[in-house]
Design a protein around this motif. Structure first.
Motif, mmCIF file in Angstrom:
data_model
loop_
_atom_site.group_PDB
_atom_site.id
_atom_site.type_symbol
_atom_site.label_atom_id
_atom_site.label_comp_id
_atom_site.label_asym_id
_atom_site.label_seq_id
_atom_site.Cartn_x
_atom_site.Cartn_y
_atom_site.Cartn_z
ATOM 1 N N GLY A 325 36.769 52.531 27.029
ATOM 2 C CA GLY A 325 37.122 51.126 27.200
ATOM 3 C C GLY A 325 36.329 50.229 26.269
ATOM 4 N N PRO A 326 36.683 48.940 26.210
ATOM 5 C CA PRO A 326 35.952 48.016 25.353
ATOM 6 C C PRO A 326 34.491 47.904 25.760
ATOM 7 N N ALA A 327 33.666 47.491 24.812
ATOM 8 C CA ALA A 327 32.255 47.261 25.094
ATOM 9 C C ALA A 327 32.120 46.215 26.194
ATOM 10 N N LEU A 328 30.979 46.205 26.849
ATOM 11 C CA LEU A 328 30.758 45.317 27.984
ATOM 12 C C LEU A 328 29.563 44.408 27.741
ATOM 13 N N ILE A 329 29.715 43.162 28.166
ATOM 14 C CA ILE A 329 28.593 42.217 28.202
ATOM 15 C C ILE A 329 28.544 41.631 29.599
ATOM 16 N N ASP A 330 27.423 41.820 30.267
ATOM 17 C CA ASP A 330 27.178 41.208 31.580
ATOM 18 C C ASP A 330 26.216 40.053 31.355
ATOM 19 N N ALA A 331 26.739 38.830 31.432
ATOM 20 C CA ALA A 331 25.937 37.649 31.102
ATOM 21 C C ALA A 331 25.460 36.891 32.334
ATOM 22 N N GLY A 332 25.694 37.425 33.517
ATOM 23 C CA GLY A 332 25.200 36.781 34.728
ATOM 24 C C GLY A 332 26.212 35.836 35.354
ATOM 25 N N HIS A 333 26.225 35.816 36.674
ATOM 26 C CA HIS A 333 27.210 35.018 37.405
ATOM 27 C C HIS A 333 27.054 33.528 37.126
ATOM 28 N N TRP A 334 25.862 33.017 37.297
ATOM 29 C CA TRP A 334 25.646 31.569 37.126
ATOM 30 C C TRP A 334 25.909 31.137 35.685
ATOM 31 N N ALA A 335 25.413 31.921 34.727
ATOM 32 C CA ALA A 335 25.548 31.523 33.317
ATOM 33 C C ALA A 335 27.006 31.499 32.880
#
Length: 375
Positions: A325-335
């Motif tokens: 699958g595509p790469a993933l970025i987890d940038a945080g819920h609030w942000a």
């Protein structure tokens, strides 16, 4: 004088409650619709800290993305966090209103703001909204009664197209029938062939209004047994829906794009994490503000190079990457969601001008307050 009802009516127009998930709670939480509104404070969450900001700013309304009472509660004492929030707001005469999954799906909402912040252009929904599917009701009435029936159907919600209401198409022809032995015909006699000059009326309606429209038709129609058809229409392409897919003006590596995202989004202790080949070229991106691992398969089907969201869990993320699958970025819920606040404030200022002053919270309401390196 600007009232709370004026403001909430505008918010419902740009973030229609019909776009919200069935499980969601959106709209006015507390407050008097007739109360005047001069100051609006915006925050992602209704917490003691953000209510305190609103009260200190003299706000008449705290507009949040997340609801205070997502699930029903029979008791909300001030010994609980939610109770303290509600008590402080009511004591200060500060109304509470939230736009949650409706603001996730609508244009000029959470995901448009996030897409703009991380440099996407030519955006379309990742998961198009279902509620854009319309239905059509077709009925046949005596020609002299057509306008009265159209009025009744329009009052029940039929015939709305964009900024236009009471939209209908009328053609005329001849209807024929034979009233039965037990019938009570408005026109004609039992067991006698009757022909009536009739109008065929066609009007669109939203699925949610179907029951009310059919009830209005039966109540307003001249005939004892009105004839009508309900047709499901093929949904039109929509610019509303969950998440966004778009292009970068210039491609870059995943490593470079993560740095861009970190510079573009509000800083939070949780920081930003990414998965995938750091040298992978990124040109097309999917974003979804807030918790997004339930839509990993949608991101994969969208053919993007990276999926930017928050709250990704270990196993679903690992399996997604292992399956190509595509790469993933987890940038945080609030942000990922707080980028909406300045946009919503701007829309309110554009609509109400000098009648209202809008302020945006400076509080990071992520539950995580510290981040330390391991080892």
């Amino acid at each position: 004088m600007l009232t709370l009802a004026d403001v909430t009516g505008f918010l419902d127009d740009i973030y229609p409650p019909s776009l919200a998930e069935p499980w969601d709670s959106v709209g006015l939480i507390s407050g008097d619709p007739t109360q005047p509104v001069q100051r609006i404070h915006l925050a992602l969450d209704p917490t003691e800290a953000t209510v305190g900001e609103a009260v200190d700013a003299g706000a008449d309304l705290l507009l949040t993305h997340h609801p205070l009472l997502l699930r029903g509660a029979s008791q909300i004492p001030a010994t609980t966090a939610k109770g303290r929030v509600l008590r402080a707001a009511i004591k200060a005469d500060c109304a509470l209103f939230n736009a949650h999954t409706n603001a996730d799906r609508a244009r000029h909402g959470v995901n448009d703001a996030l897409a703009d912040a991380v440099g996407l252009v030519n955006t379309t929904p990742l998961v198009p909204a279902d509620d854009v599917r319309l239905e059509k009701i077709i009925t046949f009435v005596p020609e002299d009664d057509a306008q009265r029936v159209i009025d009744a159907l329009a009052a029940a919600g039929a015939g709305a197209l964009g900024d236009y209401t009471r939209c209908a198409f009328i053609t005329t022809g001849t209807g024929t029938f034979i009233p039965g032995e037990d019938a009570h015909p408005a026109i004609g006699q039992r067991r006698v062939v009757e022909e009536v000059r009739e109008s065929r009326i066609e009007m669109v309606l939203a699925p949610r209004d179907r029951r009310a429209v059919v009830h209005a038709l039966r109540a307003a129609h001249t005939y004892e047994e009105p004839a009508f058809d309900l047709l499901a229409m093929v949904p039109l392409p929509s610019d509303q829906g969950l998440g966004r897919v778009g292009d970068l003006a210039e491609g870059c590596t995943l490593r470079e794009y993560v740095a861009r995202v970190a510079a573009a989004l509000p800083s939070a202790p949780a920081g930003i994490r990414a998965g995938g080949d750091p040298d992978r070229v990124v040109r097309r991106v999917a974003v979804l503000g807030g918790s997004g691992d339930s839509h990993l398969s949608d991101a994969a089907r969208a053919g993007v190079d990276v999926y930017l969201t928050a709250d990704l869990r270990h196993h679903p993320a690992a399996e997604h990457l292992d399956e190509g699958g595509p790469a993933l970025i987890d940038a945080g819920h609030w942000a990922t969601e707080s980028t909406w606040l300045p946009l919503a404030a701007r829309l309110l200022r554009e609509r109400f001008g000098d009648s209202v002053r809008c302020t945006v919270s400076s509080v990071c309401t992520d539950p995580w307050s510290l981040r330390a390196p391991v080892g």
